[in-house]
Design a protein around this motif. Structure first.
Motif, short mmCIF file in Angstrom:
data_model
loop_
_atom_site.label_atom_id
_atom_site.label_comp_id
_atom_site.label_asym_id
_atom_site.label_seq_id
_atom_site.Cartn_x
_atom_site.Cartn_y
_atom_site.Cartn_z
N LEU A 120 -51.69 -33.01 -60.63
CA LEU A 120 -50.64 -33.99 -60.37
C LEU A 120 -49.30 -33.28 -60.23
CD1 LEU A 120 -51.67 -36.67 -63.00
CD2 LEU A 120 -52.20 -36.65 -60.57
N GLY A 121 -48.45 -33.81 -59.42
CA GLY A 121 -47.15 -33.20 -59.23
C GLY A 121 -46.13 -34.23 -58.77
N TYR A 122 -44.98 -33.75 -58.42
CA TYR A 122 -43.90 -34.60 -57.94
C TYR A 122 -43.49 -34.16 -56.55
CZ TYR A 122 -43.48 -36.01 -62.80
OH TYR A 122 -43.73 -36.51 -64.05
N ASP A 123 -42.95 -35.08 -55.80
CA ASP A 123 -42.43 -34.79 -54.48
C ASP A 123 -40.95 -35.14 -54.43
OD1 ASP A 123 -44.91 -34.08 -53.09
OD2 ASP A 123 -45.46 -36.16 -53.43
N VAL A 124 -40.20 -34.36 -53.69
CA VAL A 124 -38.81 -34.68 -53.42
C VAL A 124 -38.79 -35.35 -52.05
CG1 VAL A 124 -36.49 -33.78 -53.02
CG2 VAL A 124 -37.95 -32.75 -54.77
N ILE A 125 -38.23 -36.53 -51.98
CA ILE A 125 -38.25 -37.29 -50.73
C ILE A 125 -36.82 -37.68 -50.39
CG2 ILE A 125 -39.07 -39.39 -49.59
CD1 ILE A 125 -41.47 -39.28 -51.52
N ALA A 126 -36.47 -37.49 -49.13
CA ALA A 126 -35.15 -37.88 -48.65
C ALA A 126 -35.29 -38.31 -47.20
CB ALA A 126 -34.18 -36.70 -48.74
N SER A 127 -34.33 -39.09 -46.74
CA SER A 127 -34.34 -39.45 -45.32
C SER A 127 -34.07 -38.20 -44.49
CB SER A 127 -33.28 -40.52 -45.03
OG SER A 127 -31.99 -39.96 -45.19
N ARG A 128 -34.44 -38.24 -43.24
CA ARG A 128 -34.24 -37.08 -42.37
C ARG A 128 -32.75 -36.69 -42.33
NH1 ARG A 128 -37.82 -35.28 -38.82
NH2 ARG A 128 -38.84 -37.31 -38.77
N GLY A 129 -31.89 -37.66 -42.22
CA GLY A 129 -30.46 -37.37 -42.17
C GLY A 129 -29.94 -36.74 -43.46
N ALA A 130 -30.39 -37.28 -44.59
CA ALA A 130 -29.94 -36.75 -45.87
C ALA A 130 -30.48 -35.34 -46.09
CB ALA A 130 -30.38 -37.66 -47.02
N ALA A 131 -31.70 -35.09 -45.67
CA ALA A 131 -32.33 -33.79 -45.89
C ALA A 131 -31.63 -32.67 -45.12
CB ALA A 131 -33.81 -33.84 -45.51
N GLU A 132 -30.82 -33.02 -44.15
CA GLU A 132 -30.10 -32.00 -43.37
C GLU A 132 -28.73 -31.70 -43.95
OE1 GLU A 132 -30.20 -33.70 -39.48
OE2 GLU A 132 -32.35 -33.32 -39.23
N ARG A 133 -28.28 -32.47 -44.95
CA ARG A 133 -26.96 -32.25 -45.54
C ARG A 133 -27.01 -31.06 -46.49
NH1 ARG A 133 -26.00 -38.02 -47.80
NH2 ARG A 133 -24.74 -36.83 -49.25
N PRO A 134 -25.99 -30.20 -46.45
CA PRO A 134 -26.01 -28.99 -47.28
C PRO A 134 -26.16 -29.26 -48.78
CG PRO A 134 -24.21 -28.90 -45.70
CD PRO A 134 -24.82 -30.25 -45.59
N GLU A 135 -25.50 -30.29 -49.29
CA GLU A 135 -25.59 -30.56 -50.73
C GLU A 135 -26.98 -31.06 -51.12
OE1 GLU A 135 -23.66 -34.33 -48.98
OE2 GLU A 135 -23.67 -32.20 -48.55
N VAL A 136 -27.65 -31.79 -50.22
CA VAL A 136 -29.01 -32.24 -50.49
C VAL A 136 -29.97 -31.05 -50.44
CG1 VAL A 136 -30.89 -33.73 -49.70
CG2 VAL A 136 -28.53 -34.58 -49.69
N ALA B 145 -29.19 -27.99 -51.07
CA ALA B 145 -28.92 -27.19 -52.28
C ALA B 145 -29.65 -27.80 -53.48
CB ALA B 145 -27.42 -27.12 -52.54
N PHE B 146 -29.61 -29.12 -53.59
CA PHE B 146 -30.32 -29.79 -54.70
C PHE B 146 -31.82 -29.55 -54.60
CE2 PHE B 146 -32.73 -33.43 -56.27
CZ PHE B 146 -32.40 -33.36 -57.61
N ILE B 147 -32.38 -29.68 -53.41
CA ILE B 147 -33.81 -29.48 -53.22
C ILE B 147 -34.21 -28.07 -53.63
CG2 ILE B 147 -35.64 -29.28 -51.47
CD1 ILE B 147 -34.24 -31.68 -50.05
N HIS B 148 -33.43 -27.07 -53.23
CA HIS B 148 -33.73 -25.69 -53.62
C HIS B 148 -33.59 -25.51 -55.13
CE1 HIS B 148 -34.33 -24.21 -49.62
NE2 HIS B 148 -33.18 -24.72 -49.23
N TRP B 149 -32.60 -26.13 -55.73
CA TRP B 149 -32.40 -26.03 -57.17
C TRP B 149 -33.56 -26.66 -57.93
CZ3 TRP B 149 -31.84 -29.94 -60.83
CH2 TRP B 149 -31.55 -29.50 -62.11
#
Length: 97
Positions: free
Chosen positions: A68-84, A86-90
């Protein structure tokens, strides 16, 4: 993972995992365990604060590895924002440590 699978992975037999209260909402199950109304299966990582504060304890030293695990999910537009990004990488780095 349910009780039947958990008990099976530990080789425990003779327990009817269908008995006892059941909750469709995980938060209700956690609150019932805190209130002393039973036990629940949970991730030690997710339950860490409740265990540290002694609201819950781990009665068994055994743990069971799951897939079992977790997924990070964001809209396509949000996933292209630098701060998003950065959060995903963190968060991915935190999950791997």
């Amino acid at each position: 993972m349910g009780w039947e699978q958990w008990l099976g992975k530990l080789g425990v037999t003779g327990i009817d995992s269908r008995r006892g209260p059941r909750f469709s909402d995980y938060y209700q199950a956690v609150q019932a365990a805190i209130a002393g109304q039973g036990v629940l299966l949970g991730s030690r990582l997710v339950m860490k604060d409740l265990i540290t504060s002694s609201l819950l304890v781990t009665p068994f030293p055994e743990g069971v590895q799951t897939d079992l695990g977790y997924d990070v999910i964001a809209s396509r537009g949000a996933a292209e924002r630098p701060e998003v990004l950065a959060f995903i990488h963190w968060i991915a780095g935190q999950a791997l440590t």
